[in-house]
Design a protein around this motif. Structure first.
Motif, mmCIF file in Angstrom:
data_model
loop_
_atom_site.group_PDB
_atom_site.id
_atom_site.type_symbol
_atom_site.label_atom_id
_atom_site.label_comp_id
_atom_site.label_asym_id
_atom_site.label_seq_id
_atom_site.Cartn_x
_atom_site.Cartn_y
_atom_site.Cartn_z
ATOM 1 N N THR A 1 97.318 12.368 37.032
ATOM 2 C CA THR A 1 96.881 11.295 36.131
ATOM 3 C C THR A 1 96.150 11.894 34.947
ATOM 4 O OG1 THR A 1 94.704 11.010 37.154
ATOM 5 C CG2 THR A 1 96.517 9.688 38.049
ATOM 6 N N TYR A 2 96.177 11.136 33.867
ATOM 7 C CA TYR A 2 95.267 11.395 32.764
ATOM 8 C C TYR A 2 94.047 10.503 32.938
ATOM 9 C CZ TYR A 2 99.196 13.541 30.183
ATOM 10 O OH TYR A 2 100.233 14.325 29.775
ATOM 11 N N THR A 3 92.964 10.876 32.250
ATOM 12 C CA THR A 3 91.785 10.025 32.192
ATOM 13 C C THR A 3 91.789 9.270 30.862
ATOM 14 O OG1 THR A 3 90.535 11.636 33.477
ATOM 15 C CG2 THR A 3 89.267 9.991 32.267
ATOM 16 N N GLN B 1 95.211 13.398 41.262
ATOM 17 C CA GLN B 1 96.256 14.292 40.743
ATOM 18 C C GLN B 1 97.271 13.521 39.907
ATOM 19 O OE1 GLN B 1 97.930 16.602 44.004
ATOM 20 N NE2 GLN B 1 97.067 18.408 42.996
ATOM 21 N N LYS C 1 100.540 10.172 34.368
ATOM 22 C CA LYS C 1 100.999 10.973 33.222
ATOM 23 C C LYS C 1 102.335 10.455 32.711
ATOM 24 C CE LYS C 1 98.431 15.154 34.263
ATOM 25 N NZ LYS C 1 98.405 16.593 34.514
#
Lengths: 324, 324
Positions: A41-43, A39, A141
């Motif tokens: 986070t960006y990839t 959760q 993020k």
């Protein structure tokens, strides 16, 4: 004349790489890998191809090649401050060479384990030796390190030493004057070329401290130029502060400087940060962080010549537009 | 002897592919792409390589090749019921051929737009023509279609028609008896070979209705065998129910059957579902869904011979263990 949807080769040789992380819901063996992102986070993803005779010599040690193939991709994650998670491997082989595959996969397994990154999918095809790896990492993020965030008066820093890989390449091409180097020096330079060390630990610690970052794959001037172009800034470099290894210091200074500025393949990080944050990072990573210049509002890249005058780099090797 | 970290070629030719989705935080032009995953989904990823002279002919229309390169990957997402989101492209080219690149990228752009999937990263290298694409899709958690979930008494279904791509390949190899076929038939078969249609719309609708699914890339028997092996089940097939196109129906039935069972490259879906759910899917997709058999508790794959006896398929082309 059909793709290889299955992965029996990879499963046979790379099995040790495929089982570990709990966030892999479906690994190798189905149509897709299925992955659970943490959760908030960006990839971050990056894909790189190594082609025989272009990016590596046909007779390179396959264990080292396995390390390098993943290292160059991990280095891209490092430059974004992302935490490595998963990778895929598309391997095109001229033949099934058991010995080669065992060594290559052992090198890959070694570096994958070091970075807690798991192989989740792939494809094996027949053809000229080509290795394509895509890495996936996580980054919190609103905490992404990009190339476009350099600010005036930032210090410009690099990790590790520069120019070693280029010297190693010159040796392999028979173009390096080795009179001053020991066998140990030469083996060191070859290791830097063939088994670069991605700086993921430092990269993740740059989050919140560095403004802009990139990894040095094309050569310092070319890669720093990416930061400057993306940030609409310029730079003054202190060429005498370029970090050289013990081996490189044995070469004529002018040659070492040229290798460090334009050589490429170092996979060190180049980043910009405030004076205070550079002090914090130097405290944390001591002799791994080297200040080599300063970001300027005016565009262009300058160095001080023997007369103390600021002079533009006349021929920045424009690696960023090359095709290789 | 250095990778191409930048993407100027891709940016030049593939720019139209690179700007659209709001979930792409950082696209092409930095060390990594940075992607925002929707909540409560898993990420499904698949990577596939097409090599010239192995997976396609050197003289294939580059527009069609652009379509196929993405289609075979989209097909893997379809088989997991995942919604396409992003892809990366690792393109190895022997030379920069402006005309080829324009056509290839136009084909790629066409299918990418149709499937709302965005190019987010890539690498261009010099070498023998090789195209590696990785696709990323989203799938709601706990709603994954896998190969291992077939249940006894499930009906076995396929989408579309089988065997056309294999017939097209035989034509290209000069091995197809074309006396009964019109030019239109032959062009149709070539299109099925060179521009397969991934069944993503149907694949996403299989979620919650199908038990097991796979895409038919190696040939029906080989791919169905993956489902059976993963699910510890067997199958009885009604060979007379195999769906043939108008073109394939003009060939001798035995030849058409052989092509449909073992040909591969169709990129249709094969799935298993209860009688009730198959009825729902047939209502939804009418003549796109064909029942061709039934899952059995006993392992093995059987068909009814001319005497009405159940007989094991004697030679299942074991595409799942091949290396091509």
């Amino acid at each position: 004349m059909k793709p290889s949807p299955e992965f029996s080769l990879i499963q046979q040789y790379f099995h040790a790489l495929t089982t570990r992380r709990e966030d892999v819901i479906v690994g190798i063996g189905d149509d897709c890998a299925v992955l659970n992102n943490p959760q908030d986070t960006y990839t971050a993803v990056s894909i790189d191809t190594l082609v025989q005779d272009i990016h590596f010599f046909a007779d390179v040690d396959p264990y080292r090649l396995g390390i390098k193939a993943l290292a160059v991709n991990l280095s891209d994650l490092a430059a974004m401050g992302a935490q490595p998670a998963w990778f895929t491997l598309a391997l095109t082989l001229p033949e099934i060479n058991d010995d080669w595959l065992k060594q290559f996969s052992a090198g890959l397994a070694y570096i994958a384990k070091n970075h807690q990154i798991q192989l989740v999918g792939g494809d094996t095809t027949r053809g000229p030796l080509t290795i394509t790896i895509q890495v996936h990492g996580h980054v919190a993020k609103h905490n992404i390190l990009q190339r476009n965030a350099a600010e005036s008066a930032d210090l410009i820093c690099v990790t590790g030493c520069l120019g070693d890989a280029a010297a190693g390449l010159q040796f392999r091409l028979g173009q390096l004057e080795t009179g001053l180097l020991t066998d140990t020096d030469i083996e060191y330079l070859l290791q830097r070329l063939e088994m670069p060390t991605p700086r993921n630990q430092i990269g993740q610690q740059l989050i919140g401290k560095a403004h802009a970052a990139i990894d040095v794959s094309d050569g310092l001037l070319a890669d720093l130029n990416h930061i400057l172009n993306a940030s609409d800034k310029g730079a003054k470099l202190d060429v005498s502060a370029l970090p050289f290894s013990a081996a490189l210091k044995k070469l004529p200074t002018e040659m070492a400087t040229q290798l460090a500025l334009t050589g490429g393949d170092d996979y060190e990080l180049c980043f910009t940060a405030t004076v205070d944050n550079v002090a914090r990072l130097k405290h944390q990573f001591s002799d791994m962080i080297h200040v080599i210049g300063e970001i300027t509002e005016d565009e262009g890249m300058y160095y001080q010549n023997a007369h103390g005058e600021w002079q533009a780099f006349s021929a920045i090797k424009a690696g960023y537009d090359h095709f290789a």
